[in-house]
Write an enzyme that holds these catalytic residues in place. Structure first.
Site, short mmCIF file in Angstrom:
data_model
loop_
_atom_site.label_atom_id
_atom_site.label_comp_id
_atom_site.label_asym_id
_atom_site.label_seq_id
_atom_site.Cartn_x
_atom_site.Cartn_y
_atom_site.Cartn_z
N LYS A 40 0.86 -1.17 0.00
CA LYS A 40 0.00 0.00 0.00
C LYS A 40 0.90 1.22 0.00
O LYS A 40 1.65 1.47 0.95
CB LYS A 40 -0.90 0.00 1.22
CG LYS A 40 -1.80 1.22 1.29
CD LYS A 40 -2.81 1.10 2.40
CE LYS A 40 -3.71 2.33 2.43
NZ LYS A 40 -4.72 2.23 3.48
N LYS A 71 1.16 9.89 6.13
CA LYS A 71 1.23 8.44 6.38
C LYS A 71 2.51 7.81 5.83
O LYS A 71 2.59 6.59 5.68
CB LYS A 71 -0.02 7.77 5.80
CG LYS A 71 -1.33 8.26 6.42
CD LYS A 71 -2.51 7.38 6.03
CE LYS A 71 -3.77 7.79 6.79
NZ LYS A 71 -4.90 6.86 6.54
N TYR A 85 -14.51 1.14 -7.84
CA TYR A 85 -15.76 1.91 -7.85
C TYR A 85 -16.46 1.80 -9.20
O TYR A 85 -17.61 2.22 -9.34
CB TYR A 85 -15.47 3.38 -7.50
CG TYR A 85 -14.80 3.50 -6.15
CD1 TYR A 85 -15.53 3.48 -4.97
CD2 TYR A 85 -13.39 3.56 -6.04
CE1 TYR A 85 -14.92 3.54 -3.73
CE2 TYR A 85 -12.77 3.60 -4.81
CZ TYR A 85 -13.53 3.60 -3.66
OH TYR A 85 -12.92 3.64 -2.43
N LYS A 137 -1.99 -1.48 -3.93
CA LYS A 137 -2.87 -0.32 -3.88
C LYS A 137 -2.05 0.95 -3.93
O LYS A 137 -1.09 1.04 -3.17
CB LYS A 137 -3.68 -0.38 -2.58
CG LYS A 137 -4.55 0.81 -2.31
CD LYS A 137 -5.20 0.66 -0.97
CE LYS A 137 -6.03 1.90 -0.69
NZ LYS A 137 -6.60 1.92 0.63
N SER A 146 -10.02 5.57 -5.16
CA SER A 146 -10.96 6.67 -5.37
C SER A 146 -10.46 7.71 -6.37
O SER A 146 -11.21 8.13 -7.26
CB SER A 146 -11.27 7.34 -4.02
OG SER A 146 -10.09 7.78 -3.38
N ARG A 166 -10.52 9.81 1.66
CA ARG A 166 -10.32 10.42 2.99
C ARG A 166 -11.33 11.53 3.23
O ARG A 166 -11.77 11.75 4.36
CB ARG A 166 -8.91 10.99 3.11
CG ARG A 166 -7.88 9.88 3.20
CD ARG A 166 -6.47 10.43 3.39
NE ARG A 166 -5.51 9.37 3.24
CZ ARG A 166 -4.20 9.57 3.12
NH1 ARG A 166 -3.72 10.81 3.14
NH2 ARG A 166 -3.39 8.55 2.99
N GLU A 210 7.56 -6.86 1.74
CA GLU A 210 6.23 -6.83 2.38
C GLU A 210 5.44 -8.10 2.03
O GLU A 210 4.76 -8.67 2.87
CB GLU A 210 5.43 -5.59 1.92
CG GLU A 210 5.94 -4.27 2.50
CD GLU A 210 5.56 -4.09 3.97
OE1 GLU A 210 4.94 -4.99 4.56
OE2 GLU A 210 5.90 -3.03 4.55
C1 PBG Z 1 -7.03 3.51 5.10
C2 PBG Z 1 -7.64 3.32 3.75
C3 PBG Z 1 -7.50 4.23 2.69
C4 PBG Z 1 -8.22 3.71 1.60
C5 PBG Z 1 -8.78 2.50 2.02
N1 PBG Z 1 -8.40 2.27 3.37
C6 PBG Z 1 -6.85 5.54 2.59
C7 PBG Z 1 -5.73 5.95 3.41
O1 PBG Z 1 -4.75 5.22 3.55
O2 PBG Z 1 -5.82 7.04 3.93
C8 PBG Z 1 -8.32 4.39 0.27
C9 PBG Z 1 -9.24 3.82 -0.74
C10 PBG Z 1 -9.51 4.74 -1.88
O3 PBG Z 1 -8.87 5.79 -2.08
O4 PBG Z 1 -10.43 4.40 -2.65
N2 PBG Z 1 -7.07 2.50 6.00
#
Ligand code: PBG
Length: 323
Positions: free
Chosen positions: A194, A216, A312, A247, A273, A204, A232
Protein backbone atom coordinates in the site's frame (compact mmCIF):
# COMPACT_ATOMS: atom_id res chain seq x y z
CA UNK A 1 6.36 -9.73 -45.44
CA UNK A 2 5.76 -13.23 -44.09
CA UNK A 3 4.52 -12.11 -40.75
CA UNK A 4 1.68 -9.64 -40.68
CA UNK A 5 0.26 -9.33 -37.13
CA UNK A 6 -2.69 -7.38 -38.53
CA UNK A 7 -4.11 -10.57 -40.13
CA UNK A 8 -5.06 -11.71 -36.61
CA UNK A 9 -6.97 -8.51 -36.02
CA UNK A 10 -9.02 -8.51 -39.20
CA UNK A 11 -12.42 -9.15 -37.68
CA UNK A 12 -14.00 -9.14 -34.27
CA UNK A 13 -14.48 -12.93 -34.17
CA UNK A 14 -10.76 -13.55 -34.61
CA UNK A 15 -9.91 -10.76 -32.22
CA UNK A 16 -12.06 -12.23 -29.47
CA UNK A 17 -10.96 -15.82 -30.26
CA UNK A 18 -7.38 -14.95 -29.36
CA UNK A 19 -8.01 -12.39 -26.66
CA UNK A 20 -5.37 -12.95 -23.97
CA UNK A 21 -7.05 -11.33 -21.00
CA UNK A 22 -10.65 -11.63 -19.94
CA UNK A 23 -12.44 -9.80 -17.22
CA UNK A 24 -15.74 -10.88 -15.76
CA UNK A 25 -17.95 -9.35 -13.10
CA UNK A 26 -16.89 -12.31 -10.94
CA UNK A 27 -13.46 -10.67 -10.67
CA UNK A 28 -14.82 -7.41 -9.31
CA UNK A 29 -15.24 -6.31 -5.70
CA UNK A 30 -17.45 -3.28 -5.12
CA UNK A 31 -16.43 -0.84 -2.34
CA UNK A 32 -19.46 0.57 -0.48
CA UNK A 33 -19.71 3.16 2.27
CA UNK A 34 -22.05 2.61 5.17
CA UNK A 35 -23.23 4.97 7.88
CA UNK A 36 -25.44 4.77 10.93
CA UNK A 37 -29.09 5.77 10.59
CA UNK A 38 -32.14 5.05 8.47
CA UNK A 39 -33.29 5.89 4.98
CA UNK A 40 -29.93 7.33 3.90
CA UNK A 41 -28.64 7.27 0.34
CA UNK A 42 -26.26 10.19 0.10
CA UNK A 43 -24.28 10.96 -3.04
CA UNK A 44 -20.65 11.61 -2.11
CA UNK A 45 -19.39 15.00 -3.20
CA UNK A 46 -15.81 13.85 -3.58
CA UNK A 47 -16.83 10.54 -5.22
CA UNK A 48 -19.56 11.47 -7.70
CA UNK A 49 -22.14 8.79 -8.49
CA UNK A 50 -21.01 6.77 -5.44
CA UNK A 51 -23.12 6.81 -2.29
CA UNK A 52 -23.06 6.36 1.41
CA UNK A 53 -25.86 4.14 2.67
CA UNK A 54 -27.71 3.29 5.82
CA UNK A 55 -28.26 -0.42 6.28
CA UNK A 56 -31.95 -0.47 5.24
CA UNK A 57 -31.22 1.19 1.88
CA UNK A 58 -28.00 -0.73 1.37
CA UNK A 59 -29.90 -4.01 1.42
CA UNK A 60 -31.84 -2.94 -1.70
CA UNK A 61 -28.64 -1.81 -3.35
CA UNK A 62 -26.95 -5.14 -2.65
CA UNK A 63 -29.95 -6.99 -4.03
CA UNK A 64 -29.64 -4.91 -7.20
CA UNK A 65 -25.88 -5.54 -7.43
CA UNK A 66 -26.44 -9.28 -7.10
CA UNK A 67 -28.99 -9.10 -9.94
CA UNK A 68 -26.28 -7.73 -12.25
CA UNK A 69 -23.69 -10.25 -11.07
CA UNK A 70 -21.74 -8.44 -8.34
CA UNK A 71 -21.41 -10.70 -5.32
CA UNK A 72 -18.34 -9.36 -3.52
CA UNK A 73 -18.29 -6.16 -1.50
CA UNK A 74 -15.76 -4.34 0.61
CA UNK A 75 -17.48 -2.33 3.33
CA UNK A 76 -16.17 0.98 4.70
CA UNK A 77 -17.73 2.67 7.72
CA UNK A 78 -18.33 6.43 7.79
CA UNK A 79 -18.06 7.32 11.48
CA UNK A 80 -19.37 10.48 13.15
CA UNK A 81 -16.66 12.52 14.86
CA UNK A 82 -18.25 12.02 18.29
CA UNK A 83 -17.38 8.30 18.11
CA UNK A 84 -13.74 8.84 17.22
CA UNK A 85 -10.99 8.68 19.81
CA UNK A 86 -7.23 8.19 19.94
CA UNK A 87 -7.57 4.42 20.42
CA UNK A 88 -10.34 3.73 17.88
CA UNK A 89 -12.28 2.01 20.66
CA UNK A 90 -15.62 2.24 18.83
CA UNK A 91 -14.18 -0.06 16.14
CA UNK A 92 -14.63 -3.16 18.30
CA UNK A 93 -17.39 -1.96 20.60
CA UNK A 94 -20.55 -4.08 20.65
CA UNK A 95 -22.65 -1.17 19.50
CA UNK A 96 -20.56 -0.33 16.44
CA UNK A 97 -23.22 -0.17 13.70
CA UNK A 98 -20.68 -1.49 11.18
CA UNK A 99 -20.66 -4.90 12.88
CA UNK A 100 -24.43 -5.01 12.67
CA UNK A 101 -24.26 -4.11 8.97
CA UNK A 102 -21.99 -7.11 8.38
CA UNK A 103 -24.31 -9.38 10.39
CA UNK A 104 -27.49 -8.36 8.60
CA UNK A 105 -26.07 -8.42 5.05
CA UNK A 106 -24.60 -11.85 5.66
CA UNK A 107 -27.90 -13.14 7.08
CA UNK A 108 -29.92 -11.67 4.24
CA UNK A 109 -27.55 -12.60 1.40
CA UNK A 110 -25.50 -15.59 2.55
CA UNK A 111 -23.92 -16.05 -0.88
CA UNK A 112 -22.21 -12.68 -0.91
CA UNK A 113 -18.52 -12.37 -0.10
CA UNK A 114 -17.99 -9.58 2.43
CA UNK A 115 -14.61 -7.99 3.01
CA UNK A 116 -13.94 -5.65 5.93
CA UNK A 117 -11.57 -2.80 6.54
CA UNK A 118 -9.21 -3.34 9.47
CA UNK A 119 -7.45 -0.07 10.31
CA UNK A 120 -7.78 2.60 12.95
CA UNK A 121 -8.25 5.60 10.67
CA UNK A 122 -12.05 5.59 10.21
CA UNK A 123 -12.37 5.59 14.02
CA UNK A 124 -9.29 7.58 15.01
CA UNK A 125 -9.49 11.17 16.22
CA UNK A 126 -5.93 11.56 14.87
CA UNK A 127 -6.81 10.24 11.42
CA UNK A 128 -3.95 7.74 11.51
CA UNK A 129 -3.93 3.99 10.97
CA UNK A 130 -1.92 3.40 14.13
CA UNK A 131 -1.74 4.81 17.65
CA UNK A 132 -0.29 8.29 17.40
CA UNK A 133 1.39 10.35 20.10
CA UNK A 134 3.86 13.24 19.85
CA UNK A 135 4.41 12.82 16.16
CA UNK A 136 5.05 9.07 16.33
CA UNK A 137 3.07 6.01 15.25
CA UNK A 138 3.33 3.15 17.74
CA UNK A 139 3.37 -0.06 15.75
CA UNK A 140 3.27 -2.72 18.47
CA UNK A 141 0.70 -0.88 20.59
CA UNK A 142 -1.56 -0.77 17.52
CA UNK A 143 -1.60 -4.53 16.94
CA UNK A 144 -3.96 -5.44 19.83
CA UNK A 145 -6.50 -2.90 18.54
CA UNK A 146 -6.33 -4.38 15.03
CA UNK A 147 -6.69 -7.82 16.56
CA UNK A 148 -9.83 -6.85 18.50
CA UNK A 149 -11.29 -5.17 15.42
CA UNK A 150 -10.69 -8.23 13.21
CA UNK A 151 -12.10 -10.58 15.85
CA UNK A 152 -15.26 -8.46 16.26
CA UNK A 153 -15.76 -8.51 12.47
CA UNK A 154 -15.24 -12.28 12.38
CA UNK A 155 -17.84 -12.71 15.12
CA UNK A 156 -20.23 -10.61 13.04
CA UNK A 157 -19.80 -13.01 10.10
CA UNK A 158 -17.24 -11.40 7.78
CA UNK A 159 -15.79 -13.70 5.11
CA UNK A 160 -12.47 -11.89 4.67
CA UNK A 161 -10.80 -9.32 6.91
CA UNK A 162 -8.83 -6.61 5.12
CA UNK A 163 -6.01 -5.06 7.14
CA UNK A 164 -5.30 -1.77 5.34
CA UNK A 165 -3.11 -0.21 8.01
CA UNK A 166 0.48 -1.20 7.03
CA UNK A 167 1.66 -1.89 10.58
CA UNK A 168 4.46 -4.47 10.72
CA UNK A 169 3.42 -7.91 11.90
CA UNK A 170 -0.32 -7.36 11.74
CA UNK A 171 -1.17 -10.26 9.45
CA UNK A 172 0.44 -12.81 11.78
CA UNK A 173 -1.07 -11.13 14.82
CA UNK A 174 -4.58 -11.18 13.35
CA UNK A 175 -4.18 -14.76 12.08
CA UNK A 176 -3.26 -15.94 15.56
CA UNK A 177 -6.20 -14.21 17.25
CA UNK A 178 -8.67 -15.52 14.66
CA UNK A 179 -7.35 -19.07 14.97
CA UNK A 180 -7.38 -19.00 18.77
CA UNK A 181 -11.03 -18.03 18.66
CA UNK A 182 -12.05 -20.74 16.19
CA UNK A 183 -12.19 -18.48 13.16
CA UNK A 184 -9.62 -20.35 11.12
CA UNK A 185 -12.03 -20.16 8.15
CA UNK A 186 -11.97 -16.37 8.06
CA UNK A 187 -9.52 -15.23 5.35
CA UNK A 188 -7.09 -12.34 5.35
CA UNK A 189 -6.78 -10.06 2.34
CA UNK A 190 -3.73 -8.04 3.24
CA UNK A 191 -3.09 -4.58 1.85
CA UNK A 192 0.47 -5.74 1.21
CA UNK A 193 1.97 -3.05 -0.98
CA UNK A 194 0.00 0.00 0.00
CA UNK A 195 1.72 3.09 -1.28
CA UNK A 196 1.60 6.55 0.21
CA UNK A 197 -0.55 7.99 -2.56
CA UNK A 198 -2.30 11.22 -3.47
CA UNK A 199 -5.01 9.12 -5.12
CA UNK A 200 -6.66 8.39 -1.74
CA UNK A 201 -7.77 12.02 -1.44
CA UNK A 202 -11.47 11.56 -2.31
CA UNK A 203 -11.79 8.54 0.02
CA UNK A 204 -10.32 10.42 2.99
CA UNK A 205 -12.72 13.23 2.26
CA UNK A 206 -15.67 10.80 2.47
CA UNK A 207 -14.47 9.29 5.76
CA UNK A 208 -13.31 12.64 7.13
CA UNK A 209 -10.15 10.69 7.94
CA UNK A 210 -7.38 13.00 6.78
CA UNK A 211 -4.48 12.82 9.26
CA UNK A 212 -4.73 15.72 11.73
CA UNK A 213 -0.93 15.92 11.93
CA UNK A 214 1.78 14.69 9.64
CA UNK A 215 1.20 12.21 6.84
CA UNK A 216 1.23 8.44 6.38
CA UNK A 217 4.72 8.14 4.93
CA UNK A 218 6.04 6.45 8.06
CA UNK A 219 3.94 3.39 7.34
CA UNK A 220 2.68 3.49 3.75
CA UNK A 221 5.26 2.71 1.07
CA UNK A 222 7.34 5.14 -0.93
CA UNK A 223 6.06 5.23 -4.54
CA UNK A 224 9.68 4.97 -5.72
CA UNK A 225 10.17 1.51 -4.26
CA UNK A 226 9.65 -1.83 -5.91
CA UNK A 227 11.90 -4.39 -4.16
CA UNK A 228 10.38 -3.34 -0.86
CA UNK A 229 7.03 -4.65 -2.14
CA UNK A 230 8.64 -8.10 -2.33
CA UNK A 231 9.76 -7.81 1.28
CA UNK A 232 6.23 -6.83 2.38
CA UNK A 233 4.79 -9.69 0.32
CA UNK A 234 7.25 -12.24 1.78
CA UNK A 235 6.21 -11.21 5.28
CA UNK A 236 2.47 -11.26 4.60
CA UNK A 237 2.75 -14.64 2.92
CA UNK A 238 4.79 -16.09 5.81
CA UNK A 239 2.36 -14.62 8.33
CA UNK A 240 -0.58 -16.34 6.65
CA UNK A 241 -2.22 -13.90 4.24
CA UNK A 242 -4.66 -15.51 1.80
CA UNK A 243 -4.57 -12.64 -0.70
CA UNK A 244 -1.91 -10.03 -1.41
CA UNK A 245 -3.17 -6.63 -2.45
CA UNK A 246 -1.47 -3.81 -4.34
CA UNK A 247 -2.87 -0.32 -3.88
CA UNK A 248 -3.38 1.93 -5.82
CA UNK A 249 -3.55 0.02 -9.09
CA UNK A 250 -2.84 2.24 -12.08
CA UNK A 251 0.50 3.77 -11.14
CA UNK A 252 1.55 0.38 -9.74
CA UNK A 253 0.87 -2.13 -12.53
CA UNK A 254 4.52 -3.22 -12.36
CA UNK A 255 4.08 -4.11 -8.69
CA UNK A 256 0.96 -6.17 -9.44
CA UNK A 257 2.95 -8.02 -12.11
CA UNK A 258 5.89 -8.54 -9.75
CA UNK A 259 3.76 -10.09 -7.01
CA UNK A 260 1.88 -12.25 -9.51
CA UNK A 261 5.17 -13.69 -10.80
CA UNK A 262 6.52 -14.39 -7.34
CA UNK A 263 3.61 -15.65 -5.22
CA UNK A 264 1.18 -18.49 -5.70
CA UNK A 265 -1.74 -16.99 -3.85
CA UNK A 266 -4.34 -14.65 -5.42
CA UNK A 267 -3.25 -11.08 -6.11
CA UNK A 268 -5.79 -8.30 -5.79
CA UNK A 269 -5.53 -4.66 -6.77
CA UNK A 270 -7.39 -1.65 -5.44
CA UNK A 271 -8.38 0.75 -8.20
CA UNK A 272 -8.74 3.63 -5.74
CA UNK A 273 -10.96 6.67 -5.37
CA UNK A 274 -8.67 9.16 -7.16
CA UNK A 275 -8.34 6.83 -10.14
CA UNK A 276 -12.11 6.57 -10.41
CA UNK A 277 -12.67 10.30 -9.99
CA UNK A 278 -10.22 11.39 -12.66
CA UNK A 279 -11.88 9.10 -15.18
CA UNK A 280 -15.39 10.05 -14.15
CA UNK A 281 -14.79 13.81 -14.22
CA UNK A 282 -12.84 13.79 -17.48
CA UNK A 283 -15.70 11.83 -19.05
CA UNK A 284 -18.35 14.16 -17.64
CA UNK A 285 -16.56 17.04 -19.33
CA UNK A 286 -16.37 15.21 -22.64
CA UNK A 287 -12.61 14.54 -22.64
CA UNK A 288 -12.91 10.75 -22.37
CA UNK A 289 -15.50 8.14 -23.24
CA UNK A 290 -16.43 6.73 -19.82
CA UNK A 291 -17.30 3.18 -20.82
CA UNK A 292 -14.24 2.56 -22.94
CA UNK A 293 -11.86 4.27 -20.51
CA UNK A 294 -13.31 2.22 -17.63
CA UNK A 295 -13.03 -1.04 -19.58
CA UNK A 296 -9.45 -0.30 -20.62
CA UNK A 297 -8.43 0.54 -17.06
CA UNK A 298 -9.96 -2.62 -15.61
CA UNK A 299 -8.52 -4.89 -18.30
CA UNK A 300 -5.06 -3.36 -17.85
CA UNK A 301 -5.12 -4.10 -14.13
CA UNK A 302 -6.13 -7.66 -14.85
CA UNK A 303 -3.51 -8.03 -17.61
CA UNK A 304 -0.86 -6.91 -15.13
CA UNK A 305 -1.84 -9.89 -12.98
CA UNK A 306 -4.69 -9.02 -10.66
CA UNK A 307 -6.99 -11.96 -9.98
CA UNK A 308 -9.60 -9.68 -8.50
CA UNK A 309 -10.03 -5.90 -8.55
CA UNK A 310 -11.62 -3.62 -5.97
CA UNK A 311 -13.16 -0.85 -8.01
CA UNK A 312 -15.76 1.91 -7.85
CA UNK A 313 -16.37 1.05 -11.51
CA UNK A 314 -17.80 -2.37 -10.57
CA UNK A 315 -21.46 -1.48 -10.93
CA UNK A 316 -21.05 0.51 -14.14
CA UNK A 317 -18.96 -2.25 -15.67
CA UNK A 318 -21.50 -4.91 -14.71
CA UNK A 319 -24.27 -2.83 -16.24
CA UNK A 320 -22.24 -2.25 -19.38
CA UNK A 321 -21.53 -5.91 -20.09
CA UNK A 322 -25.03 -7.07 -19.20
CA UNK A 323 -26.32 -5.00 -22.15
C1 PBG B 1 -7.03 3.51 5.10
C2 PBG B 1 -7.64 3.32 3.75
C3 PBG B 1 -7.50 4.23 2.69
C4 PBG B 1 -8.22 3.71 1.60
C5 PBG B 1 -8.78 2.50 2.02
N1 PBG B 1 -8.40 2.27 3.37
C6 PBG B 1 -6.85 5.54 2.59
C7 PBG B 1 -5.73 5.95 3.41
O1 PBG B 1 -4.75 5.22 3.55
O2 PBG B 1 -5.82 7.04 3.93
C8 PBG B 1 -8.32 4.39 0.27
C9 PBG B 1 -9.24 3.82 -0.74
C10 PBG B 1 -9.51 4.74 -1.88
O3 PBG B 1 -8.87 5.79 -2.08
O4 PBG B 1 -10.43 4.40 -2.65
N2 PBG B 1 -7.07 2.50 6.00
Amino acid sequence: MNIRPRRNRKNSTIRSMIEETRLSVDNLIYPVFVEDGKNIKKELKSLPNQFSWSLDKLLNEIEYCISIGIKSFVLFPVINNQFKDSKASYSYSDDNFYLNVIRVIKDTFPNTCLISDVAMDPYSSDGHDGIYTNGLIHNDETLPILGKMALAQAQAGIDIVGPSDMMDGRVGYIREILDKNNFSDVSIMSYTAKYSSSFYGPFRDVLKSNPKHGDKKEYQMNPSNKREALLEADLDFEEGADFLMVKPALCYLDIIHLLKENFNIPITAYNVSGEYVMTYIASKHGYLDYNSAMSEILISIRRAGADAILSYFAKDFANLISK
